[in-house]
Design an enzyme around this catalytic site. Structure first.
Site, PDB file in Angstrom:
ATOM      1  N   GLU A  22       0.837  -1.203   0.000  1.00  0.00           N
ATOM      2  CA  GLU A  22       0.000   0.000   0.000  1.00  0.00           C
ATOM      3  C   GLU A  22       0.872   1.252   0.000  1.00  0.00           C
ATOM      4  O   GLU A  22       1.918   1.304   0.655  1.00  0.00           O
ATOM      5  CB  GLU A  22      -0.905   0.031   1.242  1.00  0.00           C
ATOM      6  CG  GLU A  22      -1.755   1.302   1.311  1.00  0.00           C
ATOM      7  CD  GLU A  22      -2.602   1.378   2.568  1.00  0.00           C
ATOM      8  OE1 GLU A  22      -3.585   0.625   2.630  1.00  0.00           O
ATOM      9  OE2 GLU A  22      -2.263   2.175   3.474  1.00  0.00           O
ATOM     10  N   PRO A  25      -0.672   8.993  -1.657  1.00  0.00           N
ATOM     11  CA  PRO A  25      -0.267  10.041  -2.597  1.00  0.00           C
ATOM     12  C   PRO A  25       0.606  11.088  -1.905  1.00  0.00           C
ATOM     13  O   PRO A  25       0.188  11.670  -0.898  1.00  0.00           O
ATOM     14  CB  PRO A  25      -1.595  10.663  -3.048  1.00  0.00           C
ATOM     15  CG  PRO A  25      -2.639   9.646  -2.704  1.00  0.00           C
ATOM     16  CD  PRO A  25      -2.141   8.957  -1.480  1.00  0.00           C
ATOM     17  N   LYS A  27       2.567  14.693  -1.146  1.00  0.00           N
ATOM     18  CA  LYS A  27       1.999  16.036  -1.157  1.00  0.00           C
ATOM     19  C   LYS A  27       2.671  16.963  -2.156  1.00  0.00           C
ATOM     20  O   LYS A  27       2.169  18.057  -2.432  1.00  0.00           O
ATOM     21  CB  LYS A  27       2.111  16.646   0.250  1.00  0.00           C
ATOM     22  CG  LYS A  27       1.301  15.903   1.305  1.00  0.00           C
ATOM     23  CD  LYS A  27       1.403  16.593   2.651  1.00  0.00           C
ATOM     24  CE  LYS A  27       0.648  15.833   3.725  1.00  0.00           C
ATOM     25  NZ  LYS A  27      -0.794  15.759   3.442  1.00  0.00           N
ATOM     26  N   TRP A  54      -6.822   6.991  -0.477  1.00  0.00           N
ATOM     27  CA  TRP A  54      -7.700   8.081  -0.925  1.00  0.00           C
ATOM     28  C   TRP A  54      -7.836   9.020   0.265  1.00  0.00           C
ATOM     29  O   TRP A  54      -8.319   8.636   1.325  1.00  0.00           O
ATOM     30  CB  TRP A  54      -9.035   7.448  -1.299  1.00  0.00           C
ATOM     31  CG  TRP A  54     -10.223   8.274  -1.602  1.00  0.00           C
ATOM     32  CD1 TRP A  54     -10.981   8.982  -0.720  1.00  0.00           C
ATOM     33  CD2 TRP A  54     -10.860   8.417  -2.875  1.00  0.00           C
ATOM     34  NE1 TRP A  54     -12.047   9.553  -1.354  1.00  0.00           N
ATOM     35  CE2 TRP A  54     -11.997   9.218  -2.687  1.00  0.00           C
ATOM     36  CE3 TRP A  54     -10.591   7.940  -4.151  1.00  0.00           C
ATOM     37  CZ2 TRP A  54     -12.861   9.559  -3.728  1.00  0.00           C
ATOM     38  CZ3 TRP A  54     -11.457   8.268  -5.179  1.00  0.00           C
ATOM     39  CH2 TRP A  54     -12.568   9.072  -4.975  1.00  0.00           C
ATOM     40  N   GLY A 113     -14.066   5.595   5.761  1.00  0.00           N
ATOM     41  CA  GLY A 113     -13.072   6.649   5.770  1.00  0.00           C
ATOM     42  C   GLY A 113     -13.232   7.607   6.932  1.00  0.00           C
ATOM     43  O   GLY A 113     -14.221   7.589   7.669  1.00  0.00           O
TER      44      GLY A 113
END
Length: 590
Positions: A22, A25, A27, A54, A113
């Protein structure tokens, strides 16, 4: 391909245990660039899949989609996209799923989430309350197209009213259409095994993949276990206490701990593990090596990386020129409606995409790689450039502008010959040795299904000076089995054969036609030469100031040298390097 099919195939073929990674993203733009380089390297470890998180409230949804798409298309690993429904209107979820499907992504990790930092969780108007709602929505909108994973919590979700209530929610998610479960991190294997047993008792029969997070720093470990309210066995606390201020010792312990946990899980019959990498590779690689899950060479279905992009499934032949720059090739052919299969040219798109800055961007190496240090802080002569190429072939530097990775395994077999060529001014950027009927499972040159045999013609591609090229032309008159094609930056073109496609790699396999996946194609060579010459300037020349001696050396070579490919059609007893021995003897006589 749906990951549940990947898992089932591995279990059926006894290709277990498997593992997956895993990522999140980054920055910054530079962080994203470094992540792509890391994905390339970690793909070589052989993961079953990547997945990408996400951000809270969909804050990184665009970047998550982009990374997933590029990882699948360019890195060649099946990819799963996280999707959360917290603070997300249904229309935004619908649009994200549509874009994922258009990008060829076929796997979703469906989560409730967390809300963005500083906000409270809330169900928004037109949104969902729980992950099960998202699972139902995906199935209602897309049927069986997407493989769906959901999260499991061995210690119970921190917001659950009870462990038993959380287990009932888990079964609801599976009943709604989830294919498998990936768990939250844990450090007590007994708790995980009890969780699996409890799930099975409730009738949850899908695969349950444990999530492991290596300990990298003591502060990070404390922060994460506190945030997730993770149970930490006393033995781990006792082991960390005396070394908590020694970062290297903590990392080493984290590797040892994950190795022990992994082995216990495998001994209990768990088929695979999922690593929360935190975008780091060293600890994960050491763990996999320690539990013998990494081999020196992962099996190839073709001599080049075919990728996981579903739009290219019929592609089975490529020109060799982009062998060391597959990302550029895939990008420049991404608009093709059909891809070559069988004989090159039968179904080829009429044009490659235009050469753009993307294709000439920075090289992919480790975060610490410094091009100027590796390729010369200052160049005083062409011989300095020769030495850089020789250092690449001997493994002293990891990349060149034309090669995104260290020397290919098959080229390592001829590395000393390549070093000698480069020192003589034949600057190799691509090569392969001759192979006459090697088993398809050969560690260095093998590819394709079991029980087959592979063949290839010796191939060299290099830049060289006009003086060397003139000698090459003269010497090749005495080598009738060898063909060449040379072109300058300006487009001056020389060859000793008619313009036909030449297969240089092929394989013979049980119950299949002969496969010839790599070719030398004159038309493609002209396309490639523009990129190859441009890389001198965009990645090497730009390191030096205009007008400097170093820049002048690069400019002089770019403007005068030829790009040459040489094929020895005698794959049985030919010796392509004998050509260059003859050139050396000719030089000594002059």
């Amino acid at each position: 391909m749906k990951l549940i099919d990947v898992i089932n195939q591995k279990v059926a073929a006894q290709q277990t245990p498997f593992f997956s990674f895993e990522y999140f993203p980054p920055k910054t733009e530079k962080g994203v660039e470094n992540l792509y380089a890391r994905l390339d390297r970690m793909a070589l470890l052989g993961p079953a899949w990547f997945d990408v998180t996400w951000g809270a409230g969909g804050s990184t949804s665009t970047l998550t989609l982009e990374i997933c798409k590029n990882a699948q298309k360019f890195v060649g690993v099946e990819t799963m996209m996280h999707m959360t429904c917290t603070n997300m209107p249904v229309e935004e979820l619908r649009d994200a799923l549509k874009k994922a499907r258009e990008a060829g992504i076929q796997n979703i990790l469906a989560l409730r989430g967390d809300p963005p930092r500083g906000e409270e969780w809330k169900k928004i108007e037109g949104g969902f309350s729980h992950a099960v709602d998202l699972v139902r929505f995906i199935r209602a909108e897309h049927g069986d197209y997407f493989g769906i994973a959901v999260a499991g919590y061995p210690e119970g979700h921190i917001d659950a009213t009870s462990y038993e209530d959380d287990m009932r929610h888990l079964k609801e998610k599976v009943d709604a259409g989830a294919d498998f479960i990936v768990t939250q991190l844990f450090y007590d294997v007994d708790i995980f095994l009890k969780f699996v047993a409890d799930a099975r008792a409730l009738g949850v029969n899908v695969p349950i993949i444990p999530g492991l997070m290596p300990i990298h720093t003591y502060a990070g470990f404390e922060r994460m276990t506190t945030l997730c309210k993770t149970v930490v066995p006393p033995a781990i606390t006792a082991a960390l206490e005396p070394i908590k201020k020694d970062e290297e010792a903590v990392k080493d312990y984290g590797v040892k701990l994950c190795m022990e946990m992994s082995q216990r899980l495998f001994d209990a019959g768990i088929p695979g593990i999922h690593f929360y990498t935190l975008n780091l590779e060293r600890s994960v690689a050491l763990i996999l090596e320690g539990i013998n899950l990494v081999t020196d060479k992962q099996r190839r279905t073709l001599p080049w990386d075919s990728g996981a992009d579903t739009t290219r499934t019929r592609e089975d032949v490529r020109p060799i020129f982009w062998m060391n720059r597959p990302t550029s090739y895939i990008s420049r052919t991404s608009s093709w409606d059909d891809f070559p299969n069988g004989r090159w040219g039968d179904s080829r798109s009429p044009a490659f995409g235009d050469l753009a800055d993307f294709h000439l961007g920075s090289v992919k190496a480790s975060d610490e790689f410094n091009p100027r240090t590796a390729w010369g802080d200052a160049l005083s002569s062409e011989q300095d450039v020769f030495d850089v190429f020789a250092n690449y072939c001997s493994g002293k530097i990891p990349v060149l502008p034309w090669s995104e990775q260290p020397l290919q395994a098959e080229s390592v077999l001829i590395s000393q010959e390549l070093v000698n060529l480069n020192k003589q001014g034949f600057l190799t950027i691509n090569s392969q040795p001759k192979v006459n009927g090697a088993p398809s499972n050969d560690e260095k040159v093998g590819w394709g299904p079991q029980g087959g045999y592979v063949f290839q013609k010796a191939y060299l591609e290099f830049f060289t000076s006009p003086e060397n090229f003139k000698l090459l032309q003269e010497v090749l008159k005495g080598f009738p089995s060898i063909q060449y094609h040379a072109v300058s930056k300006k487009g001056e073109d020389y060859t000793n054969v008619t313009a036909h496609v030449c297969a240089i790699t092929w394989g013979v396999f049980p119950n299949k036609e002969i496969i010839q996946p790599t070719v030398v194609d004159p038309s493609s060579f002209f396309v490639w030469k523009d990129e190859a010459f441009a890389l001198w300037d965009s990645l090497w020349g730009k390191l030096y100031d205009e007008g400097s001696q170093s820049r002048d050396v690069i400019d002089r070579m770019v403007n005068s040298y030829y790009l040459v490919n040489v094929v020895d059609n005698n794959f049985v007893s030919g010796d392509i390097f004998a050509v260059f021995d003859a050139i050396q003897k000719l030089k000594q006589k002059q």
